[in-house]
Write a protein that holds these residues in place. Structure first.
Motif, PDB file in Angstrom:
ATOM      1  N   GLN A   7      28.047  39.094  43.826  1.00 11.34           N
ATOM      2  CA  GLN A   7      27.618  40.433  43.468  1.00 11.34           C
ATOM      3  C   GLN A   7      26.327  40.464  42.641  1.00 11.34           C
ATOM      4  OE1 GLN A   7      30.981  43.263  42.958  1.00 11.34           O
ATOM      5  NE2 GLN A   7      32.163  41.397  42.693  1.00 11.34           N
ATOM      6  N   GLU A   8      25.431  41.311  43.072  1.00  9.81           N
ATOM      7  CA  GLU A   8      24.082  41.358  42.513  1.00  9.81           C
ATOM      8  C   GLU A   8      24.040  41.648  41.017  1.00  9.81           C
ATOM      9  OE1 GLU A   8      19.755  43.471  43.480  1.00  9.81           O
ATOM     10  OE2 GLU A   8      21.533  43.974  44.640  1.00  9.81           O
ATOM     11  N   ASN A  39      33.544  44.892  39.039  1.00  5.66           N
ATOM     12  CA  ASN A  39      34.653  44.778  39.985  1.00  5.66           C
ATOM     13  C   ASN A  39      35.909  44.287  39.270  1.00  5.66           C
ATOM     14  OD1 ASN A  39      36.013  44.790  42.435  1.00  5.66           O
ATOM     15  ND2 ASN A  39      34.239  43.985  43.518  1.00  5.66           N
ATOM     16  N   TYR A 140      30.422  46.051  49.782  1.00  8.66           N
ATOM     17  CA  TYR A 140      31.485  45.142  49.367  1.00  8.66           C
ATOM     18  C   TYR A 140      32.521  45.861  48.502  1.00  8.66           C
ATOM     19  CZ  TYR A 140      33.696  41.031  47.239  1.00  8.66           C
ATOM     20  OH  TYR A 140      34.594  40.092  46.801  1.00  8.66           O
ATOM     21  N   ARG A 141      32.059  46.655  47.527  1.00  8.69           N
ATOM     22  CA  ARG A 141      33.011  47.378  46.681  1.00  8.69           C
ATOM     23  C   ARG A 141      33.766  48.432  47.478  1.00  8.69           C
ATOM     24  NH1 ARG A 141      28.122  47.400  43.498  1.00  8.69           N
ATOM     25  NH2 ARG A 141      28.046  45.206  42.923  1.00  8.69           N
ATOM     26  N   GLU A 298      36.863  35.057  41.325  1.00 11.03           N
ATOM     27  CA  GLU A 298      35.414  34.905  41.492  1.00 11.03           C
ATOM     28  C   GLU A 298      35.017  33.555  40.936  1.00 11.03           C
ATOM     29  OE1 GLU A 298      32.740  35.058  43.212  1.00 11.03           O
ATOM     30  OE2 GLU A 298      32.716  37.253  43.078  1.00 11.03           O
ATOM     31  N   ASP A 464      29.898  38.964  49.162  1.00 11.48           N
ATOM     32  CA  ASP A 464      28.721  39.516  48.500  1.00 11.48           C
ATOM     33  C   ASP A 464      28.050  38.482  47.604  1.00 11.48           C
ATOM     34  OD1 ASP A 464      26.887  41.538  48.029  1.00 11.48           O
ATOM     35  OD2 ASP A 464      27.998  42.382  46.336  1.00 11.48           O
TER      36      ASP A 464
END
Length: 470
Positions: A7-8, A39, A140-141, A298, A464
């Motif tokens: 995730q960015e 997230n 993605y979310r 993650e 992502d």
């Protein structure tokens, strides 16, 4: 410097900290706390995890896994719901009773105190900015909201977090706001204190036990001339990855046909699953387990300019669907995932660590750090790591190629694979093989690898994944 994670906003937070002169430990704090906001289904302040740390003088593991609770074990039972991921489903348990006491925040504070270069307060600048602006719902979310829609509908505080003012679920481009979590981060940034979570546990009727992280020696095996460092028992993932690699050690060749390679990996994953059922799940707390066998998460991989490298995997389970009213924190459901509780709900002795599949690892070549590898993906974690390590070590693939290549997973009954398979392979395996396109289902394996005097990194696009190298 290099980072690979999911995730960015998370990777951007880590990048900002490293660019300001921060260490890998600083970047891990900034990245993990950003994920708590971006997230929370994947990770929150009450999550748990493992950190494999190499500081140039050696490697050790920080075990910040959750434990089975001592008290309030007679709370209302969990609500069980089935979560769909593509054409597969997995049951999870939700509600107050599935949260376990954890020490993730305490471990982050320790890493910063030991290796931090920047002030604690500055590490929260990225997440505070994200929360003030609102978290934009990207593809993605939106996918995760869709996967967990049945859970969101069941729990009012969870639904409020992921809904607009009119009650509709957030859609692509909408922004998620969590003002209580913003207040929590502002307080935490002022004082690094694990006790800030006490109120959250009281809200779910769970005593705030003073559990602590543990410093462990990594589990070490040799694989094709390299040393692979994994998380030791009572973690389950490390020993199962080690078993798979040792099964493959003498059988693999870079000249293998794709059919042969797929068959070999499938049969090895079957053997590892059998081993888990027969010898691992009931014996993880036996001090001889290593010798007798070896003869929604993650991952973060980060290296800095100070000689520090951290491979860390952490999880909220899938979140309990209970959001603390005062802090906006989504509590973990680490007691609600069958893969972490092989003896059933509350079936293990109080105080014992949960036998997680999370397996951050490092690979050394002639004593020098070669790769940082780890994955998200619940019960698919171990297979994901085995696939990628084979790609890197046996086939000498680049980190990008190794992460992108198709994955294979065995769930105990059938095989899953991200490519079409031949009729000959189907006949050789003799079990159902489910074919997927590249999918979220197979986890997110984020890798940083040494390339001479520089680094390469690859975040897994299945979840992502993002990366950068400076």
């Amino acid at each position: 410097m290099a980072v690979a994670s999911g995730q960015e906003p998370v990777v951007n937070a880590m990048k900002q900290i490293l660019q300001k002169g921060g260490s890998a430990a600083d970047a891990i704090v900034a990245g993990m706390t950003s994920l708590w906001a971006v997230n929370p289904i994947l990770l929150s302040a009450t999550g748990a995890g493992y950190f494999m740390v190499n500081d140039g003088s050696g490697t050790f593991v920080v075990d910040a896994m959750a434990s089975h609770p001592f008290c309030n074990r007679d709370r209302d039972g969990p609500i069980t719901l089935e979560i769909g991921m593509g054409n597969a489903h997995q049951s999870f348990h939700f509600g107050k009773s599935v949260s376990a006491p954890s020490c993730l925040l305490k471990a982050l504070i320790f890493l910063h105190q030991k290796y931090g270069k920047l002030p604690w307060k500055s590490l929260f600048d990225p997440v505070i900015q994200v929360l003030e602006e609102g978290v934009e719902i990207n593809d993605y979310r939106k996918l995760l909201i869709g996967i967990f829609e049945s859970v969101i509908d069941e729990f009012p505080t969870f639904k409020k977090l992921y809904s607009k003012e009119n009650g509709e679920l957030l859609g692509l481009g909408d922004k998620m706001h969590n003002p209580k979590l913003l207040e929590f981060f502002k307080k935490l940034s002022e004082t690094p204190d694990h006790n800030i979570l006490r109120e959250c546990y009281q809200e779910i009727e769970l005593d705030f036990e003073d559990i602590d992280f543990q410093i462990l020696e990594p589990l070490k095996i040799h694989f094709r001339g390299k040393e692979v460092l994994l998380v030791p028992p009572p973690n389950a993932g490390g020993i199962l990855v080690a078993h798979s690699l040792q099964e493959l050690e003498e059988q693999l060749s870079e000249r293998d046909s794709e059919d042969f390679r797929q068959e070999l990996i499938m049969k090895t994953l079957e053997k590892t699953m059998t081993l888990r059922r027969e010898r691992v799940d009931g014996n993880l707390y036996d001090g001889t387990i290593t010798e007798s066998i070896l003869g929604n998460t993650e991952h973060f991989s980060v290296v800095d300019n100070y000689g520090l490298a951290i491979s860390a995997t952490a999880s909220n389970g899938t979140g309990s669907a209970v959001v603390c009213k005062e802090s906006g924190i989504l509590m973990n459901n680490l007691l609600g995932e069958d893969d972490l509780n092989p003896k059933g709900f509350l079936g293990e002795e109080p105080g014992r660590r949960l036998p997680s599949m999370m397996t951050p690892c490092m690979v050394l070549e002639e004593g020098r750090l070669a790769y940082l590898v780890g994955s998200s993906g619940s019960e698919r974690i171990r297979a994901s790591i085995v696939n990628v390590l084979v790609n890197l070590i046996v086939d000498n693939m680049s980190v990008e190629e190794a992460v992108e290549k198709r994955r294979i997973h065995f769930d105990g009954e059938k095989h899953h694979i991200e490519t079409e398979v031949s009729e000959d392979l189907k006949e050789a395996i003799g079990k159902e093989i489910r074919v997927w396109n590249r999918s979220f289902f197979f986890g997110g394996c984020h890798v940083v690898g040494s390339c001479g005097n520089s680094w390469k990194a690859k975040g897994d696009p299945r979840r992502d994944g993002q990366h950068f190298v400076l």
